[in-house]
Design a protein around this motif. Structure first.
Motif, PDB file in Angstrom:
ATOM      1  N   ALA A  94       3.860   7.703  -2.957  1.00  0.00           N
ATOM      2  CA  ALA A  94       5.057   7.788  -2.126  1.00  0.00           C
ATOM      3  C   ALA A  94       4.878   6.967  -0.865  1.00  0.00           C
ATOM      4  O   ALA A  94       3.803   6.431  -0.593  1.00  0.00           O
ATOM      5  CB  ALA A  94       5.319   9.249  -1.767  1.00  0.00           C
ATOM      6  N   ARG A  95       5.960   6.893  -0.113  1.00  0.00           N
ATOM      7  CA  ARG A  95       5.935   6.354   1.249  1.00  0.00           C
ATOM      8  C   ARG A  95       6.479   7.468   2.131  1.00  0.00           C
ATOM      9  O   ARG A  95       7.681   7.771   2.106  1.00  0.00           O
ATOM     10  CB  ARG A  95       6.769   5.088   1.355  1.00  0.00           C
ATOM     11  N   ILE A  96       5.605   8.083   2.892  1.00  0.00           N
ATOM     12  CA  ILE A  96       5.973   9.239   3.705  1.00  0.00           C
ATOM     13  C   ILE A  96       6.921   8.791   4.810  1.00  0.00           C
ATOM     14  O   ILE A  96       6.647   7.840   5.540  1.00  0.00           O
ATOM     15  CB  ILE A  96       4.719   9.913   4.323  1.00  0.00           C
ATOM     16  N   GLN A  97       8.022   9.509   4.931  1.00  0.00           N
ATOM     17  CA  GLN A  97       9.001   9.228   5.973  1.00  0.00           C
ATOM     18  C   GLN A  97       8.846  10.188   7.145  1.00  0.00           C
ATOM     19  O   GLN A  97       8.877   9.777   8.297  1.00  0.00           O
ATOM     20  CB  GLN A  97      10.429   9.334   5.415  1.00  0.00           C
ATOM     21  N   PHE A 136      -2.953   8.716   3.336  1.00  0.00           N
ATOM     22  CA  PHE A 136      -2.074   7.656   3.808  1.00  0.00           C
ATOM     23  C   PHE A 136      -2.630   6.292   3.409  1.00  0.00           C
ATOM     24  O   PHE A 136      -3.832   6.135   3.177  1.00  0.00           O
ATOM     25  CB  PHE A 136      -1.910   7.747   5.328  1.00  0.00           C
ATOM     26  N   ALA A 137      -1.762   5.306   3.349  1.00  0.00           N
ATOM     27  CA  ALA A 137      -2.133   3.961   2.918  1.00  0.00           C
ATOM     28  C   ALA A 137      -3.189   3.340   3.825  1.00  0.00           C
ATOM     29  O   ALA A 137      -3.975   2.511   3.381  1.00  0.00           O
ATOM     30  CB  ALA A 137      -0.893   3.071   2.860  1.00  0.00           C
ATOM     31  N   ASN A 138      -3.237   3.751   5.079  1.00  0.00           N
ATOM     32  CA  ASN A 138      -4.219   3.181   6.013  1.00  0.00           C
ATOM     33  C   ASN A 138      -5.602   3.821   5.879  1.00  0.00           C
ATOM     34  O   ASN A 138      -6.506   3.497   6.633  1.00  0.00           O
ATOM     35  CB  ASN A 138      -3.713   3.285   7.444  1.00  0.00           C
ATOM     36  N   ALA A 177       0.841  -1.192   0.000  1.00  0.00           N
ATOM     37  CA  ALA A 177       0.000   0.000   0.000  1.00  0.00           C
ATOM     38  C   ALA A 177       0.877   1.243   0.000  1.00  0.00           C
ATOM     39  O   ALA A 177       1.976   1.245   0.524  1.00  0.00           O
ATOM     40  CB  ALA A 177      -0.917  -0.019   1.215  1.00  0.00           C
ATOM     41  N   GLN A 178       0.365   2.288  -0.610  1.00  0.00           N
ATOM     42  CA  GLN A 178       1.143   3.499  -0.787  1.00  0.00           C
ATOM     43  C   GLN A 178       0.399   4.697  -0.235  1.00  0.00           C
ATOM     44  O   GLN A 178      -0.815   4.727  -0.190  1.00  0.00           O
ATOM     45  CB  GLN A 178       1.406   3.727  -2.273  1.00  0.00           C
ATOM     46  N   ASP A 179       1.188   5.700   0.129  1.00  0.00           N
ATOM     47  CA  ASP A 179       0.637   6.996   0.463  1.00  0.00           C
ATOM     48  C   ASP A 179       0.532   7.784  -0.837  1.00  0.00           C
ATOM     49  O   ASP A 179       1.238   7.508  -1.808  1.00  0.00           O
ATOM     50  CB  ASP A 179       1.559   7.731   1.438  1.00  0.00           C
ATOM     51  N   VAL A 180      -0.351   8.766  -0.865  1.00  0.00           N
ATOM     52  CA  VAL A 180      -0.488   9.621  -2.044  1.00  0.00           C
ATOM     53  C   VAL A 180      -0.396  11.071  -1.585  1.00  0.00           C
ATOM     54  O   VAL A 180      -1.139  11.505  -0.709  1.00  0.00           O
ATOM     55  CB  VAL A 180      -1.833   9.375  -2.768  1.00  0.00           C
ATOM     56  N   ILE A 181       0.522  11.814  -2.198  1.00  0.00           N
ATOM     57  CA  ILE A 181       0.660  13.239  -1.932  1.00  0.00           C
ATOM     58  C   ILE A 181      -0.125  13.970  -3.015  1.00  0.00           C
ATOM     59  O   ILE A 181       0.140  13.789  -4.206  1.00  0.00           O
ATOM     60  CB  ILE A 181       2.140  13.680  -1.973  1.00  0.00           C
ATOM     61  N   GLY A 230     -14.028   0.918   0.916  1.00  0.00           N
ATOM     62  CA  GLY A 230     -14.663   0.513   2.175  1.00  0.00           C
ATOM     63  C   GLY A 230     -15.950  -0.251   1.935  1.00  0.00           C
ATOM     64  O   GLY A 230     -16.235  -1.249   2.608  1.00  0.00           O
ATOM     65  N   ALA A 231     -16.752   0.209   0.966  1.00  0.00           N
ATOM     66  CA  ALA A 231     -17.998  -0.487   0.646  1.00  0.00           C
ATOM     67  C   ALA A 231     -17.718  -1.871   0.074  1.00  0.00           C
ATOM     68  O   ALA A 231     -18.412  -2.839   0.394  1.00  0.00           O
ATOM     69  CB  ALA A 231     -18.815   0.338  -0.350  1.00  0.00           C
ATOM     70  N   LEU A 232     -16.687  -1.977  -0.745  1.00  0.00           N
ATOM     71  CA  LEU A 232     -16.312  -3.262  -1.335  1.00  0.00           C
ATOM     72  C   LEU A 232     -15.902  -4.260  -0.261  1.00  0.00           C
ATOM     73  O   LEU A 232     -16.441  -5.363  -0.169  1.00  0.00           O
ATOM     74  CB  LEU A 232     -15.176  -3.070  -2.341  1.00  0.00           C
TER      75      LEU A 232
END
Length: 195
Positions: free
Chosen positions: A33-36, A68-70, A19-23, A112-114
């Motif tokens: 990205a992966r936020i550090q 964020f990925a979460n 999973a990835q973060d998105v800016i 979330g619905a899926l």
């Protein structure tokens, strides 16, 4: 049977690990990205498209939001225009309605619905997905949408209509996945129990 369930669990964990973060920048560009680290002036991140460990830096003033990925989001409200300049005249109602529908296609994913429908149909039957699909998404809950557009009722109506249609589709897909997993589980149980 157990090895199939472990394989399924492993696949789900592998999906979560990638999973990835998105800016989301102010100009609308999105960076995977992966936020550090987020400092007072910069955002330090790793590029999600490569395997290198080189940290990149982006000025915080250029960023509107991080998804964020979460599933959580952080909106940098200090980069938004002040409310006095953000209030624009209401545009053509048909255009704003279609713009709302277009933004729902871009910014509402319905994951979330899926997942919720797949889990509830597998565990509790068809009532859960029906309830999930019946609840309409609200435009004001999506912080990725432009503030000025949210002031236009035609935009909000178009966004919520399209997002609800998309949510119903995702809930139906989740229902099918949940039923498929349930059937697979029963078949594996029957085949494993007969040996």
């Amino acid at each position: 049977m157990k090895k199939y369930l472990l394989l399924l669990l492993y696949c789900l964990l592998a999906q979560m690990a990638t999973a990835q973060d998105v800016i989301v920048k102010i100009n609308g560009d999105e960076l995977k990205a992966r936020i550090q680290e987020i400092t007072t002036s910069d955002i330090l991140y790793l590029s999600a498209d490569t395997t290198d460990t080189l940290n990149y830096k982006l000025a915080k003033a250029e960023v509107f939001m991080i998804r964020f990925a979460n599933g959580t989001k952080e909106v940098f409200t200090e980069n938004l225009p002040p409310e006095t300049t953000a209030k624009a005249t209401i545009a053509d109602p048909t255009y704003m309605y279609e713009k709302g529908r277009q933004d729902a296609r871009s910014y509402y994913n319905g994951t979330g619905a899926l997942l919720g429908s797949a889990a509830t149909v597998f565990l509790a039957g068809p009532v859960g997905p029906i309830i999930i699909g019946a609840v309409k998404p609200k435009a004001h809950n999506n912080h990725a949408l432009p503030y000025t557009s949210l002031q236009d009722p035609n935009y909000v109506r178009g966004y919520e209509k399209q997002a609800h249609n998309r949510k119903i589709g995702k809930a139906a897909l989740g229902t099918g996945l949940g039923i498929g997993v349930g059937v697979l589980y029963v078949l594996l149980s029957v085949m494993g129990g007969g040996q």
